[in-house]
Structure formats: structure tokens, C-alpha cells
Design a protein around this motif. Sequence first.
Motif, PDB file in Angstrom:
ATOM      1  N   GLY A  90       0.680  -2.819   9.164  1.00 32.28           N
ATOM      2  CA  GLY A  90      -0.606  -2.333   8.643  1.00 32.28           C
ATOM      3  C   GLY A  90      -0.685  -2.449   7.138  1.00 32.28           C
ATOM      4  N   ASP A  91      -1.048  -1.363   6.489  1.00 30.80           N
ATOM      5  CA  ASP A  91      -1.197  -1.356   5.033  1.00 30.80           C
ATOM      6  C   ASP A  91       0.110  -1.638   4.306  1.00 30.80           C
ATOM      7  OD1 ASP A  91      -3.908  -0.860   5.179  1.00 30.80           O
ATOM      8  OD2 ASP A  91      -3.697   1.310   4.967  1.00 30.80           O
ATOM      9  N   CYS A  92       1.232  -1.406   4.955  1.00 25.31           N
ATOM     10  CA  CYS A  92       2.531  -1.685   4.331  1.00 25.31           C
ATOM     11  C   CYS A  92       2.679  -3.169   3.996  1.00 25.31           C
ATOM     12  CB  CYS A  92       3.678  -1.272   5.247  1.00 25.31           C
ATOM     13  SG  CYS A  92       3.809   0.500   5.546  1.00 25.31           S
ATOM     14  N   LEU A  93       2.025  -4.025   4.776  1.00 26.01           N
ATOM     15  CA  LEU A  93       2.151  -5.460   4.565  1.00 26.01           C
ATOM     16  C   LEU A  93       1.544  -5.902   3.238  1.00 26.01           C
ATOM     17  CD1 LEU A  93       1.416  -6.776   8.171  1.00 26.01           C
ATOM     18  CD2 LEU A  93       3.630  -6.272   7.105  1.00 26.01           C
ATOM     19  N   HIS A  94       0.677  -5.095   2.661  1.00 25.36           N
ATOM     20  CA  HIS A  94       0.083  -5.422   1.350  1.00 25.36           C
ATOM     21  C   HIS A  94       1.142  -5.440   0.256  1.00 25.36           C
ATOM     22  CE1 HIS A  94      -3.980  -5.356   2.867  1.00 25.36           C
ATOM     23  NE2 HIS A  94      -3.786  -4.142   3.371  1.00 25.36           N
ATOM     24  N   PHE A  95       2.269  -4.810   0.507  1.00 26.56           N
ATOM     25  CA  PHE A  95       3.342  -4.732  -0.486  1.00 26.56           C
ATOM     26  C   PHE A  95       4.392  -5.820  -0.296  1.00 26.56           C
ATOM     27  CE2 PHE A  95       1.732  -0.361   0.080  1.00 26.56           C
ATOM     28  CZ  PHE A  95       1.235  -0.156  -1.196  1.00 26.56           C
ATOM     29  N   MET A  96       4.116  -6.756   0.601  1.00 22.32           N
ATOM     30  CA  MET A  96       5.068  -7.830   0.897  1.00 22.32           C
ATOM     31  C   MET A  96       4.448  -9.181   0.571  1.00 22.32           C
ATOM     32  SD  MET A  96       6.471  -6.571   4.630  1.00 22.32           S
ATOM     33  CE  MET A  96       7.902  -7.641   4.628  1.00 22.32           C
ATOM     34  N   PRO A  97       5.193 -10.057  -0.107  1.00 16.33           N
ATOM     35  CA  PRO A  97       4.668 -11.412  -0.345  1.00 16.33           C
ATOM     36  C   PRO A  97       4.656 -12.210   0.964  1.00 16.33           C
ATOM     37  CG  PRO A  97       6.907 -11.223  -1.202  1.00 16.33           C
ATOM     38  CD  PRO A  97       6.495  -9.852  -0.735  1.00 16.33           C
TER      39      PRO A  97
END
Length: 134
Positions: A90-97
Motif C-alpha cells: 500500500g502506502d509503504c510502497l511510496h518509500f521504495m524505489p
Amino acid sequence: MSQTGAEAQYLAYMRKLVTQFTQSVQQQPPFIEDDCDEQHLAFLQRLEALPQQRGSEYAEEGQTLMCQSIAAYPHLTPLLPRDLLWHFGGDCLHFMPDEEIDRFQRLDEQRHEAEQTGQDFDYERERARALGLH
């Protein structure tokens, strides 16, 4: 729906990472301060309780807490295993390249393929290989 051995191993590893992250957080400011604010203590209590949660509560709370860790406590980000960002999604993926997302996606595909064909899959070993740690 029952879990396969590989799925149970994977979830146990993720819960272990949450516990290790929590133990690291407990040793950092503001959590180690004598006058730690109630808001910080409440966050820590939720993080400590996360490994015992199950199902959608675990997934939703995990996603919220990982995002909150980065947003409210940026100094904790280096302590946060990247696996947990992928795991909770979810939103955690925004912090991953994108490259990192691709690596974890391939690892998940390998794990699911092994499960479907009845092959053993050691997530920790394959993770180390996929991330170039071996």
C-alpha cells in the motif's frame, strides 16, 4: 484458508523483522527519554503489539505503523527493514524505489511458484541472494 509451510515461514520471518525493528526503536529517542510523551508511547505500544495481530488487522496496522515510522520518526528509517515496506505494501510502497520493488516482486514470484509446485523455499536464503547479500 490454511497456510502452506512456505507461507508460514515467510510470515514468521516478517514478524521477526517487526520484533527486531521494535527492539531497535525502543533504544532510540524519543522512546528512551524519561519524559517520553504519551503519543510516542502509544506508537511504541502499537508497534510492540503488531506481531501478535492476525489477518486484516495485522496488515492494516502494519502499513499504518511503517508509514508513521518514516513520517513521524525519520531518524528511525535506517533501522526499518525494507522487507517490511514491501510486506505491508500500500502506502509503504511510496518509500521504495522502482528497482527495489522489482527485486521484492521477483522474490515473491519465486516464493509463490515454489509453493505451487510443492518445492521448498527458504525465504531468508533467497532474499539474501536476490538482494546481493551472498
